[in-house]
Design a protein around this motif. Structure first.
Motif, PDB file in Angstrom:
ATOM      1  N   ASN A 193     -17.235  -4.978  -1.150  1.00 42.40           N
ATOM      2  CA  ASN A 193     -17.567  -5.112  -2.574  1.00 42.40           C
ATOM      3  C   ASN A 193     -16.321  -5.240  -3.424  1.00 42.40           C
ATOM      4  O   ASN A 193     -16.245  -6.067  -4.324  1.00 42.40           O
ATOM      5  N   ALA A 194     -15.359  -4.386  -3.133  1.00 37.48           N
ATOM      6  CA  ALA A 194     -14.131  -4.410  -3.930  1.00 37.48           C
ATOM      7  C   ALA A 194     -13.426  -5.757  -3.773  1.00 37.48           C
ATOM      8  O   ALA A 194     -12.909  -6.315  -4.750  1.00 37.48           O
TER       9      ALA A 194
ATOM     10  N   CYS B 186      -8.711   3.964   3.134  1.00 32.15           N
ATOM     11  CA  CYS B 186      -7.420   3.296   3.068  1.00 32.15           C
ATOM     12  C   CYS B 186      -7.532   2.018   3.892  1.00 32.15           C
ATOM     13  O   CYS B 186      -8.045   2.052   5.007  1.00 32.15           O
ATOM     14  N   HIS B 187      -7.089   0.925   3.338  1.00 25.81           N
ATOM     15  CA  HIS B 187      -7.236  -0.314   4.095  1.00 25.81           C
ATOM     16  C   HIS B 187      -6.010  -1.206   3.930  1.00 25.81           C
ATOM     17  O   HIS B 187      -5.355  -1.191   2.898  1.00 25.81           O
ATOM     18  N   VAL B 188      -5.715  -1.948   4.994  1.00 25.75           N
ATOM     19  CA  VAL B 188      -4.599  -2.897   4.951  1.00 25.75           C
ATOM     20  C   VAL B 188      -5.019  -4.202   5.606  1.00 25.75           C
ATOM     21  O   VAL B 188      -5.888  -4.233   6.467  1.00 25.75           O
ATOM     22  N   GLN B 189      -4.385  -5.249   5.159  1.00 25.70           N
ATOM     23  CA  GLN B 189      -4.634  -6.559   5.731  1.00 25.70           C
ATOM     24  C   GLN B 189      -3.561  -6.811   6.781  1.00 25.70           C
ATOM     25  O   GLN B 189      -2.388  -6.538   6.569  1.00 25.70           O
ATOM     26  N   ALA B 190      -3.954  -7.335   7.922  1.00 28.38           N
ATOM     27  CA  ALA B 190      -2.973  -7.724   8.934  1.00 28.38           C
ATOM     28  C   ALA B 190      -3.414  -9.052   9.509  1.00 28.38           C
ATOM     29  O   ALA B 190      -4.388  -9.105  10.245  1.00 28.38           O
TER      30      ALA B 190
ATOM     31  N   GLU C   8       0.844  -1.203   0.000  1.00 25.89           N
ATOM     32  CA  GLU C   8       0.000   0.000   0.000  1.00 25.89           C
ATOM     33  C   GLU C   8       0.871   1.241   0.000  1.00 25.89           C
ATOM     34  O   GLU C   8       0.624   2.202  -0.735  1.00 25.89           O
ATOM     35  N   VAL C   9       1.873   1.202   0.863  1.00 27.78           N
ATOM     36  CA  VAL C   9       2.756   2.353   0.978  1.00 27.78           C
ATOM     37  C   VAL C   9       3.546   2.524  -0.319  1.00 27.78           C
ATOM     38  O   VAL C   9       3.723   3.636  -0.816  1.00 27.78           O
TER      39      VAL C   9
ATOM     40  N   ASP D   9      -5.038  -7.687  -4.916  1.00 24.85           N
ATOM     41  CA  ASP D   9      -5.005  -6.750  -6.033  1.00 24.85           C
ATOM     42  C   ASP D   9      -5.954  -5.567  -5.870  1.00 24.85           C
ATOM     43  O   ASP D   9      -5.984  -4.681  -6.713  1.00 24.85           O
ATOM     44  N   VAL D  10      -6.744  -5.565  -4.797  1.00 25.15           N
ATOM     45  CA  VAL D  10      -7.673  -4.453  -4.596  1.00 25.15           C
ATOM     46  C   VAL D  10      -6.886  -3.177  -4.316  1.00 25.15           C
ATOM     47  O   VAL D  10      -5.947  -3.193  -3.519  1.00 25.15           O
ATOM     48  N   ASP D  11      -7.264  -2.099  -4.981  1.00 27.89           N
ATOM     49  CA  ASP D  11      -6.590  -0.821  -4.744  1.00 27.89           C
ATOM     50  C   ASP D  11      -6.596  -0.506  -3.253  1.00 27.89           C
ATOM     51  O   ASP D  11      -7.632  -0.626  -2.600  1.00 27.89           O
TER      52      ASP D  11
END
Lengths: 757, 464
Positions: free
Chosen positions: B38-39, B66-70, A300-301, B48-50
């Protein structure tokens, strides 16, 4: 207390425990209430029971009760009043944490009645001896301003905040700056604003000094707030600009990427005022490494960094000239990272590194991901167009890819070849047979249209051109419009080049196109050709086989004026979207909530726009033909406006005239309409007035300072440009009515025209 | 304006807990949750999701998510106004680190057990107006007690607990929170055994083309520290070869002037664990403008021999360590076999070279995994990835993976790259050496125990 829980069930048990005589039990019950609240159970009925536990020595318990209060304050404002006394008392507590907690919670509750009790404690807390309380109070002022600005002004809180910029504690300074900035933003978004409104927060020279001192002392988030304030400062002279740059540069060494990016932004803005070339060089040189380092962060970064790097490179292509390898894609990079890397790699391509680039691109073209493969092949085309000396190597790679016979690879390669033919006419005719051999494999409109264009363009060199085009004439009605348009044009080219052998086919296609085709664009173009051919084949030749302007790869994907604006917004959403802020956030300078567009949303509504654009281009092309043909003299039109006559009406509306001016320099350029088609889909001008505004053909004047995509856009659309921005409201779009001539109007002239031929 | 809050979703996209969103409407967080879900649904690969999703909103202000996976969780940070998305990502990362420090592992279960702690952290780290607040772990521990500490206090002090709280926590808060003149360090820290440790951790990323030539390689390093020192110690750390450090990013505790002038890290450390600095390894002289990637010799060679046929393929991959002194550990090689792959038959074996005993080759005809106890293979049928794991690759030893696969009704399309991850202990690529560490302390005189270790890892994409 009208609401009471029933005498059984979970809430009843909680209520019993909340009133227990043991503190531990009560505290545990509060935790359970919070947990119930979190999973969405309604525990609002416990309000009075929870409230009883508010007066406690246990800070954690207090926090949890406050949390509950904040959650239900919206729905039960009258009950919150019961808590006011405790809040006021807590704001005087010996423990600074309790004081801060009370102030913070009161500011957040957003209840009218609480607000009235807030001012006195806030007054005290702004002067508190503990910095944690002071900084909490500073932020609270911004919240109060949001609810009741007059209270903030009447109580002199603004003056107090201004004094706090000189606070000894950097954390307080940073939060004060953040609060003042919030108030400034809130004030500027109001319509009636006098320039000396007290809520405004202009950065003066003395504030600047204080901010520069606090900058190195405070936390990373504080630094971001201060850097954003520095970006607003207008430097007096070049000495001051230099001073700011020199003081901000060390922030590049911060671990936190958002501090780095905010510093880059300040430097980009104040560098405009720097006159010393050596300093500019030094600044640019120092800017690159921290950005590259961000590429070792999570994807992301990386993506945000890449978007910003892409922007910076457009302004300063030299900063990373030796660093292309850093941007090589790995197969497990997410698609969004790969795409951005690809774009940057092409941007960095030069004669010295083109071989490395090409072997990478070839590698990518063998990957599994279809989207990425296509983009890689496109990148090969862009490289060929960008670097003349490498074109031949690029063509070679493309041929190897065509050899793989993977359907989408071949199709994309054909599309790209067309661009190369366009840029280097008559250089690679030798490979035409190879391309034609893959005719059967093509099933995508763009690929088909591209191959047809190539066949038409080189009809005289291809022995069986009429046979090949015949295939498409046979299936003409089933093809998509771009393919139809291309077939039409290619057959006419064939006829003009080999009149003897292709009389039949041209007659056939003109017949089919004018009679059986339901697209007005295709029909109108057919009419134009028909008339041209029937009146003056010489003129037809001059138009259809005209020399085309050369194409080139754009150095920038955004217009220069916009680029300048975006560079000032490095480290913002705007820089990530490569669009000015007002096109995607409703709040802000223009406040145009209605103008909401984004690249991925564009797929749907854009179809209308493109057909509109295509029609306009066809019309524009028609106008050009008019000059050649002295069209008015022909009896066929007799007051019935066909596609051509409609242009006269058009040119009276100024916006349409602009459109015409924008396109007419490129007569009957069929390429424009191919290019303008789906490939340009990411283009997203914000069009409040509906689907009528042209994206590709680009009205220069209408876009004003931000525009300038103009003509080039049409042919460059397929080269991956991001989009043309539009200023909402400023865009007086041509009304949709001028675009498509009603179909029944064509019936009458059609007969006449047929007779003419 | 700014960071509007945090939403934590479980692996089914359902919200577990979210911050207050008190300055926005109640639908606002829901819009963001829906948009992300949805995305994710639409994307072929979730990765691959923005990372920044635009959230149009017809009634209110438009915003972005803004999202991140953890791990199993997904963290969302809605932003409105023109905010740097990097600010959101940096904040999310910081917040996840804080959670990890408080809860140990961050999972749906630990979050559910500690709603109260998480809410308190929301309140302390993010202002309702959208500004990140206190995120220094040292300062945070003063105002939100970690659950473990609380349990300890409970068991020791029993009901006296509350009075403890009111007077502040731990030794440091005696003078009240945030009274420390050094924002990252609390006052009054006391240890019986004073110690400070540094770990030099370097990570290599490289791409090798099919001819075995390294296309790009770079090494990023960081120095992780763990300080357990009493009082207000002043450390100064110098290196014998600081020229290998390039593009350093420093913890705010480091005195920048001193570093830029003398290349000496002079600092008052926070208490506990922290990252002292990040750097890029460069073999160039510090005066040159940009580092060209130093030629880090890759620790191993791979000889991939992969043959593709109409409906399957066979492979014979050999991995040989190039190191003569250090062993590679936890080596994992992954090959993506492409859609429709299956019917894997594999054997792993240890070739010649190096010391130690040789494991017998072992092969299985059925099942999706097999191998000896020091090397094994497995196949992830969901991601179509063949994994080859070797626990320890001794110096100069050689290992091989041999086998075949078939693809159902289509030509095989494996990725043309093998991804290899590995660790090496007691080793750094840059050979960065600590010259001297001095700890001075004005008030107290103690000689702390000092330790420095090196550790490396790497990720190599080897194309074939």
């Amino acid at each position: 207390m009208s609401i009471r829980a029933p005498r059984k069930g979970e809430n009843y048990e909680l209520s019993v425990d909340l009133n227990s005589e043991y503190r531990e039990k009560r505290k545990d019950a509060i935790k359970r209430v919070i947990a119930s609240m979190t999973v969405g159970k309604d525990v609002s009925g416990l309000f009075p029971d929870v409230l009883k536990n508010m007066q406690t020595d246990d800070l954690e318990q207090k926090k949890l009760v406050y949390l509950y209060l904040m959650n239900y304050a919206k729905t039960q404002p009258e009950l919150v009043i019961l808590a006011v006394n405790t809040f006021v008392k807590d704001s005087d507590d010996p423990n600074p944490l309790v004081r801060a907690l009370a102030i913070r919670t009161m500011g957040v509750l957003r209840a009218e009645k609480i607000i009235d009790y807030l001012c006195d404690p806030l007054q005290k807390c702004l002067r508190d001896e503990n910095p944690y309380v002071r900084k909490t109070a500073a932020l609270c002022v911004a919240k109060l301003y949001d609810l009741k600005p007059e209270l903030v002004i009447d109580n002199g809180f603004l003056e107090q905040l201004h004094e706090m910029i000189a606070d000894s504690n950097p954390m307080v300074v940073a939060n004060t700056v953040a609060a003042l900035t919030d108030i400034h933003t809130a004030a500027t978004s109001q319509s009636s604003l006098s320039p000396d409104d007290p809520a405004l927060f202009p950065i003066s020279a003395s504030i600047l000094t204080k901010l520069l001192i606090a900058l190195n002392e405070c936390s990373e988030w504080g630094r971001v707030a201060i850097l954003n304030a520095l970006a607003r400062y207008v430097a007096k002279d070049d000495k001051e600009s230099e001073h700011i740059c020199e003081r901000v540069v060390p922030q590049f060494q911060h671990v936190n990427g958002s501090v780095v990016l905010a510093a880059v932004k300040v430097i980009m803005i104040h560098m405009r005022g720097v006159r010393r070339d050596d300093l500019i060089k030094q600044l640019v040189r120092k800017m690159a490494p921290p950005l590259v380092t961000l590429l070792s962060s999570p994807p992301e970064v990386q993506w945000v960094a890449l978007r910003n790097i892409n922007l910076l490179l457009q302004k300063r292509p030299d900063i990373l000239s030796n660093e292309m390898r850093v941007f090589f894609c790995k197969y497990n990079d997410p698609l969004y990272v790969k795409v951005e890397k690809l774009d940057i790699m092409v941007r960095l391509a030069g004669e010295n590194n083109v071989d490395a680039l090409l072997s990478e691109l070839k590698e990518y073209a063998s990957e599994v991901d279809v989207d990425f493969v296509r983009k890689s092949i496109k990148a090969i085309g862009q490289t060929a167009i960008k670097i003349d000396a490498a074109a031949e190597r690029c063509v070679h790679v493309l041929l190897e890819l065509i050899d793989t016979r993977v359907s989408y690879v071949v199709q994309e390669a054909v599309v790209v070849m067309k661009d190369i033919f366009r840029k280097y006419p008559s250089t690679y005719e030798g490979i035409i047979p190879t391309l034609c051999a893959n005719l059967d494999e093509l099933d995508e409109p763009e690929a088909k249209a591209s191959l047809i264009w190539i066949i038409g363009e080189y009809a005289n060199k291809i022995d069986n051109a009429d046979e090949l085009l015949g295939i498409f004439v046979d299936t003409f009605v089933e093809e998509s419009y771009p393919v139809q348009l291309q077939t039409l044009t290619a057959v006419v080219k064939l006829f003009l080049k080999k009149p003897d052998s292709s009389q039949g086919i041209v007659q056939r296609i003109l017949n089919t196109a004018t009679k059986d085709c339901d697209s007005p664009d295709v029909r109108d173009r057919a009419y134009i050709y028909w008339r041209l051919l029937s009146t003056d084949p010489g003129a037809a030749k001059a138009v259809v086989l005209a020399q085309r302007p050369p194409i080139s790869i754009p150095r920038t994907t955004v217009p220069p004026a916009l680029l300048e604006e975006l560079l000032g917004e490095v480290s913002s959403l705007a820089s990530v979207y490569h669009k000015p802020e007002e096109t995607f956030v409703g709040r802000g300078r223009v406040g145009a909530d209605s103008v909401v567009q984004r690249k991925t949303d564009a797929d749907g509504p854009s179809d209308d726009r493109f057909s509109a654009q295509k029609a306009l281009q066809t019309v524009a092309a028609g106008q050009q033909a008019e000059n050649l043909l002295d069209f008015d003299d022909t009896p066929a039109v007799e007051g019935r406006p066909s596609g051509l006559a409609a242009t006269e009406v058009l040119s009276h509306t100024p916006a349409a005239a602009n459109l015409l001016a924008g396109t007419s320099s490129n007569p009957l350029d069929d390429l424009v309409s191919i290019f303008g088609a789906p490939a340009a889909a990411p283009a997203t001008p914000a069009t409040p007035a509906g689907p009528s505004a042209g994206g590709g053909g680009g009205p220069h004047d209408v876009f004003g300072g931000l525009g300038g995509m103009g003509m080039g856009m049409g042919s460059l659309g397929s080269l991956g440009s991001l989009g043309s921005p539009a200023v909402p409201g400023a865009l007086s779009s041509p009304s949709p009515s001028v675009v498509v001539p009603p179909s029944q109007q064509n019936q009458q002239p059609q007969d006449d025209l047929l007779g003419l031929f | 304006m700014g960071l509007d809050g945090i939403i934590i979703l479980d692996n089914n996209g359902r919200p577990i807990i979210q911050s207050g969103f008190r300055s926005s409407t109640t639908v606002y967080p829901l819009l963001h949750i829906d948009a992300v879900n949805n995305a994710l649904e639409k994307a072929e690969r979730p990765a691959d999701v923005d990372p920044v999703l635009y959230i149009p909103n017809t009634t209110d202000v438009s915003s972005a998510c803004c999202h991140v996976q953890a791990g199993d969780l997904r963290f969302l940070c809605p932003v409105s106004g023109d905010v740097d998305p990097l600010l959101a990502f940096a904040f999310l990362q910081t917040f996840i680190d804080i959670l990890r420090e408080y809860l140990g592992t961050v999972s749906a279960a630990t979050l559910r057990d500690n709603f109260d702690i998480v809410y308190q952290l929301f309140e302390e780290t993010l202002d309702v107006g959208g500004h990140p607040l206190t995120t220094y772990p040292n300062a945070l521990r003063d105002i939100v007690i970690p659950p473990s500490l609380m349990n300890k206090l409970l068991s020791v002090t029993g009901t006296n607990f509350n009075s403890t709280i009111n007077s502040g926590f731990g030794a440091g808060a005696a003078a009240g929170p945030f009274s420390s003149p050094i924002p990252w360090r609390k006052t009054g820290v006391r240890y019986n055994n004073n110690e400070i440790y540094f770990d030099i951790v370097e990570h290599l990323k490289a791409i090798v083309n099919k001819n075995g030539v390294t296309l790009s390689s770079n090494v990023h390093g960081k120095i992780e520290a763990n300080a357990k020192l009493s009082g207000t110690p002043d450390c100064s750390l110098s290196f014998t070869n600081p020229q290998v450090l390039y593009d350093c990013a420093l913890h705010p505790c480091i005195r920048l002037l001193r570093w830029n002038r003398d290349k000496v890290l002079s600092f008052v450390p926070p208490d506990g664990r922290f990252t002292l600095m990040d750097y890029t390894y460069s073999s160039q002289s510090p005066n040159s403008p940009l580092p060209t990637s130093p030629n880090v010799a890759l620790p191993f060679v791979i000889k991939p021999n992969i043959e593709l046929e109409d409906s399957g393929g066979s492979f014979d991959v050999t991995l040989t360590s190039r190191y003569s002194t250090h062993a590679l550990e936890n080596v994992v090689a992954e090959l993506h076999l492409g859609q429709g792959a299956g019917g894997i038959r594999c054997s792993v074996s240890r070739g010649s070279g190096g010391g130690g005993f040789i494991n017998a080759a072992e092969s299985r005809n059925s099942g999706s995994s097999g191998g000896s106890n020091r090397a094994s293979w497995s196949f992830d049928a969901q991601r179509m990835i063949l994994r080859w794991e070797i626990q320890i690759v001794p110096p100069s030893s050689s290992w091989s993976l041999h086998g075949s696969f078939v693809t159902a009704n289509r030509a095989p399309r494996p990725s043309h790259a093998i991804r290899v991850c590995f660790d090496i202990s007691s080793h750094t690529y840059s050979a960065l050496k600590v010259g001297q560490l001095k700890v001075t302390n004005a008030k107290e005189n103690y000689k702390p125990y000092k330790g420095v270790r090196g550790r490396s890892s790497g990720e190599v994409e080897w194309r074939w």
